[in-house]
Design an enzyme around this catalytic site. Structure first.
Site, PDB file in Angstrom:
ATOM      1  N   ASP A 198       0.823  -1.226   0.000  1.00  8.66           N
ATOM      2  CA  ASP A 198       0.000   0.000   0.000  1.00  8.66           C
ATOM      3  C   ASP A 198       0.854   1.272   0.000  1.00  8.66           C
ATOM      4  O   ASP A 198       0.325   2.377   0.088  1.00  8.66           O
ATOM      5  CB  ASP A 198      -0.948   0.006   1.204  1.00  8.66           C
ATOM      6  CG  ASP A 198      -0.201  -0.020   2.536  1.00  8.66           C
ATOM      7  OD1 ASP A 198       1.064   0.007   2.521  1.00  8.66           O
ATOM      8  OD2 ASP A 198      -0.859  -0.066   3.590  1.00  8.66           O
ATOM      9  N   ARG A 209      13.254  27.076  -0.603  1.00  4.26           N
ATOM     10  CA  ARG A 209      12.949  28.205  -1.504  1.00  4.26           C
ATOM     11  C   ARG A 209      11.645  28.906  -1.137  1.00  4.26           C
ATOM     12  O   ARG A 209      11.436  30.046  -1.500  1.00  4.26           O
ATOM     13  CB  ARG A 209      12.943  27.734  -2.959  1.00  4.26           C
ATOM     14  CG  ARG A 209      14.343  27.475  -3.482  1.00  4.26           C
ATOM     15  CD  ARG A 209      14.338  26.979  -4.906  1.00  4.26           C
ATOM     16  NE  ARG A 209      13.809  25.634  -5.004  1.00  4.26           N
ATOM     17  CZ  ARG A 209      13.650  24.979  -6.140  1.00  4.26           C
ATOM     18  NH1 ARG A 209      13.953  25.551  -7.282  1.00  4.26           N
ATOM     19  NH2 ARG A 209      13.188  23.737  -6.147  1.00  4.26           N
ATOM     20  N   HIS A 264      19.404  26.617   0.212  1.00  2.00           N
ATOM     21  CA  HIS A 264      19.036  27.858  -0.483  1.00  2.00           C
ATOM     22  C   HIS A 264      18.722  28.932   0.557  1.00  2.00           C
ATOM     23  O   HIS A 264      17.563  29.199   0.879  1.00  2.00           O
ATOM     24  CB  HIS A 264      17.847  27.622  -1.411  1.00  2.00           C
ATOM     25  CG  HIS A 264      17.569  28.807  -2.289  1.00  2.00           C
ATOM     26  ND1 HIS A 264      18.236  29.028  -3.469  1.00  2.00           N
ATOM     27  CD2 HIS A 264      16.731  29.843  -2.147  1.00  2.00           C
ATOM     28  CE1 HIS A 264      17.809  30.145  -4.019  1.00  2.00           C
ATOM     29  NE2 HIS A 264      16.880  30.666  -3.226  1.00  2.00           N
ATOM     30  N   ASP A 297      21.390  34.573 -11.809  1.00  2.00           N
ATOM     31  CA  ASP A 297      20.497  35.539 -11.162  1.00  2.00           C
ATOM     32  C   ASP A 297      21.181  36.114  -9.922  1.00  2.00           C
ATOM     33  O   ASP A 297      22.246  35.647  -9.507  1.00  2.00           O
ATOM     34  CB  ASP A 297      19.131  34.913 -10.808  1.00  2.00           C
ATOM     35  CG  ASP A 297      19.269  33.680  -9.928  1.00  2.00           C
ATOM     36  OD1 ASP A 297      20.277  33.569  -9.196  1.00  2.00           O
ATOM     37  OD2 ASP A 297      18.380  32.818  -9.982  1.00  2.00           O
ATOM     38  N   LYS A 345      17.504  37.874 -13.505  1.00  2.00           N
ATOM     39  CA  LYS A 345      16.437  36.925 -13.853  1.00  2.00           C
ATOM     40  C   LYS A 345      15.075  37.472 -13.454  1.00  2.00           C
ATOM     41  O   LYS A 345      14.935  38.056 -12.385  1.00  2.00           O
ATOM     42  CB  LYS A 345      16.684  35.590 -13.145  1.00  2.00           C
ATOM     43  CG  LYS A 345      15.585  34.553 -13.358  1.00  2.00           C
ATOM     44  CD  LYS A 345      16.015  33.190 -12.848  1.00  2.00           C
ATOM     45  CE  LYS A 345      15.732  32.985 -11.389  1.00  2.00           C
ATOM     46  NZ  LYS A 345      16.123  31.649 -10.914  1.00  2.00           N
ATOM     47  N   ARG A 348      11.347  35.737 -12.983  1.00  3.87           N
ATOM     48  CA  ARG A 348      10.571  34.496 -13.027  1.00  3.87           C
ATOM     49  C   ARG A 348       9.088  34.850 -12.976  1.00  3.87           C
ATOM     50  O   ARG A 348       8.635  35.481 -12.030  1.00  3.87           O
ATOM     51  CB  ARG A 348      10.945  33.588 -11.844  1.00  3.87           C
ATOM     52  CG  ARG A 348      10.236  32.240 -11.877  1.00  3.87           C
ATOM     53  CD  ARG A 348      10.516  31.397 -10.648  1.00  3.87           C
ATOM     54  NE  ARG A 348      11.833  30.801 -10.621  1.00  3.87           N
ATOM     55  CZ  ARG A 348      12.185  29.722 -11.331  1.00  3.87           C
ATOM     56  NH1 ARG A 348      11.316  29.145 -12.136  1.00  3.87           N
ATOM     57  NH2 ARG A 348      13.408  29.241 -11.216  1.00  3.87           N
ATOM     58  N   ASP A 369      24.919  27.700 -10.569  1.00  8.77           N
ATOM     59  CA  ASP A 369      23.713  27.955  -9.777  1.00  8.77           C
ATOM     60  C   ASP A 369      23.641  26.936  -8.648  1.00  8.77           C
ATOM     61  O   ASP A 369      24.314  25.904  -8.697  1.00  8.77           O
ATOM     62  CB  ASP A 369      22.467  27.870 -10.669  1.00  8.77           C
ATOM     63  CG  ASP A 369      21.302  28.683 -10.101  1.00  8.77           C
ATOM     64  OD1 ASP A 369      21.459  29.268  -9.011  1.00  8.77           O
ATOM     65  OD2 ASP A 369      20.249  28.731 -10.745  1.00  8.77           O
ATOM     66  N   SER A 390      16.484  22.718 -11.295  1.00  4.28           N
ATOM     67  CA  SER A 390      15.244  21.965 -11.102  1.00  4.28           C
ATOM     68  C   SER A 390      14.582  21.739 -12.462  1.00  4.28           C
ATOM     69  O   SER A 390      14.791  20.715 -13.104  1.00  4.28           O
ATOM     70  CB  SER A 390      14.333  22.733 -10.142  1.00  4.28           C
ATOM     71  OG  SER A 390      13.106  22.075  -9.990  1.00  4.28           O
ATOM     72  N   THR A 443      16.075  28.229 -15.621  1.00  4.54           N
ATOM     73  CA  THR A 443      17.010  29.315 -15.326  1.00  4.54           C
ATOM     74  C   THR A 443      18.287  29.158 -16.147  1.00  4.54           C
ATOM     75  O   THR A 443      18.736  30.091 -16.829  1.00  4.54           O
ATOM     76  CB  THR A 443      17.347  29.328 -13.824  1.00  4.54           C
ATOM     77  OG1 THR A 443      16.131  29.528 -13.083  1.00  4.54           O
ATOM     78  CG2 THR A 443      18.339  30.426 -13.479  1.00  4.54           C
TER      79      THR A 443
HETATM   80  C1  R5P Z   1      16.519  30.262  -7.529  1.00  4.10           C
HETATM   81  O1  R5P Z   1      15.975  30.666  -6.584  1.00  4.10           O
HETATM   82  C2  R5P Z   1      17.560  29.204  -7.492  1.00  4.10           C
HETATM   83  O2  R5P Z   1      18.798  29.748  -7.132  1.00  4.10           O
HETATM   84  C3  R5P Z   1      17.663  28.521  -8.834  1.00  4.10           C
HETATM   85  O3  R5P Z   1      18.076  29.441  -9.816  1.00  4.10           O
HETATM   86  C4  R5P Z   1      16.353  27.933  -9.232  1.00  4.10           C
HETATM   87  O4  R5P Z   1      15.854  27.162  -8.183  1.00  4.10           O
HETATM   88  C5  R5P Z   1      16.486  27.080 -10.459  1.00  4.10           C
HETATM   89  O5  R5P Z   1      15.225  26.542 -10.764  1.00  4.10           O
HETATM   90  P1  R5P Z   1      14.896  26.082 -12.222  1.00  4.10           P
HETATM   91  O6  R5P Z   1      15.941  25.091 -12.639  1.00  4.10           O
HETATM   92  O7  R5P Z   1      13.533  25.443 -12.110  1.00  4.10           O
HETATM   93  O8  R5P Z   1      14.882  27.293 -13.096  1.00  4.10           O
END
Ligand code: R5P
Length: 302
Positions: free
Chosen positions: A36, A94, A127, A168, A191, A193, A218, A222, A226
């Site tokens: 499960d 974050r 972070h 950024d 940057k 976003r 960086d 994720s 970026t």
């Molecule tokens: C921003 O706050 C972090 O330093 C990274 O630049 C960010 O988490 C990268 O995320 P992603 O790969 O989704 O753009």
């Protein structure tokens, strides 16, 4: 007595390297899922009276945090003297502010959860942005390991004439450290976003740097939006294909393939998360920090 280490699934390589480097005992246990989806944990090595170190990177955190929490709880129930958490990638850092009404600072709630599981915490470059220090939100002793020295050593060894570039403003803290350690120049992009996958980047004047190899640095990759936006901006500015370095290679979905397709020379990340691009080892620095923090908890070296 030396600590005994247990690596949660997916963290075996980091666990083995820590045991090799620090002489910690590699614990034996069973971790599996019931049909499960619930987690079953059974310690086969004796943990009573021992310092237990649990290694668990918290990429894909929602699936990983419950096994980690249970592993800590079971070790405590079985009489562990102390429980150390080695969390090479620390998730939920974050969401460090209430960006919109109705949201919460989930970094704090997550810290509360981990703080109830372990007695100390070691992580790599969390972070830290609007939260400046882990102990603003973590109630247990913690150590932050900087990836900059290891990244700088890799850059010096692998990249000729590097220009380090942060995608950024938030990345400046890491890029500046790496640049200082590698003794090379750096600059930082801007940057904006607009959404999880909607990122644009603007670049300062780069014409004077075209003879250099750009190295984007960086903390987290994720969705890689970026880095991909930064790669595009650098290529538009006439720069050579950049090397991309991230401390924590989350690379969700197709992000890694998309980054490669964006026109990069190479992607190199640390091994805080096991990924095919994880080639910058952090175990030595993590092991040093964990032993130092453990000694502090014993009242040694304070
Ligand atoms: C921003 O706050 C972090 O330093 C990274 O630049 C960010 O988490 C990268 O995320 P992603 O790969 O989704 O753009």
């Amino acid at each position: 007595m030396k600590p005994i280490l247990f690596a949660l699934p997916g963290n075996e390589a980091m666990g083995a390297e820590l045991c090799r480097l620090r002489g910690w005992e590699a614990g034996d246990w069973e971790v599996r899922s019931f049909p499960d989806g619930e987690t079953h944990i059974r310690y086969l090595s004796e943990v009573a009276g021992r310092e237990v170190i649990l290694v668990c990177s918290l990429d894909r955190p929602n699936a990983r945090v419950v096994p980690l929490y249970l592993a800590a709880g079971v070790a405590r129930e079985l009489g562990a003297r102390r429980i150390g958490l080695v969390v090479p990638y620390l998730a939920y850092m974050r969401q460090d502010a209430r960006f919109h009404s109705g949201e919460g600072v989930t970094a704090r709630h997550f810290a509360g959860l981990l703080g109830r599981a372990g007695d100390w915490l070691v992580t790599v470059d969390p972070h830290l942005h609007r939260i400046h220090r882990l102990d603003e939100i973590y109630g247990i002793p913690s150590r932050v390991v900087a990836a900059a020295p290891a990244i700088a050593a890799w850059v010096v060894e692998h990249v000729g004439q590097p220009l380090l570039i942060g995608p950024d403003e938030e990345s400046e803290q890491w890029v500046a450290q790496v640049a200082a350690a590698a003794d090379c120049p750096y600059t930082v992009l801007r940057k904006v976003r607009r959404g999880d996958r909607d990122v644009s980047v603007s670049a300062p004047e780069l014409a004077g740097w075209r003879e250099r190899t750009p190295v984007l640095v960086d903390d987290i990759a994720s969705t890689a939006r970026t880095l991909i936006a930064a790669v595009g901006r650098l290529r538009e500015a006439g720069m050579p294909p950049p090397v991309c370095v991230a401390v924590h290679p989350l690379f969700v979905g197709e992000a890694y393939a998309e980054l490669l397709a964006a026109g990069v020379a190479e992607v190199a990340c640390t091994d805080t998360i096991a990924h095919r691009c994880s080639r910058i080892g952090m175990a030595a620095a993590i092991g040093d920090a964990a032993d130092a923090l453990s000694a502090c908890c014993d009242g040694v070296g304070i």
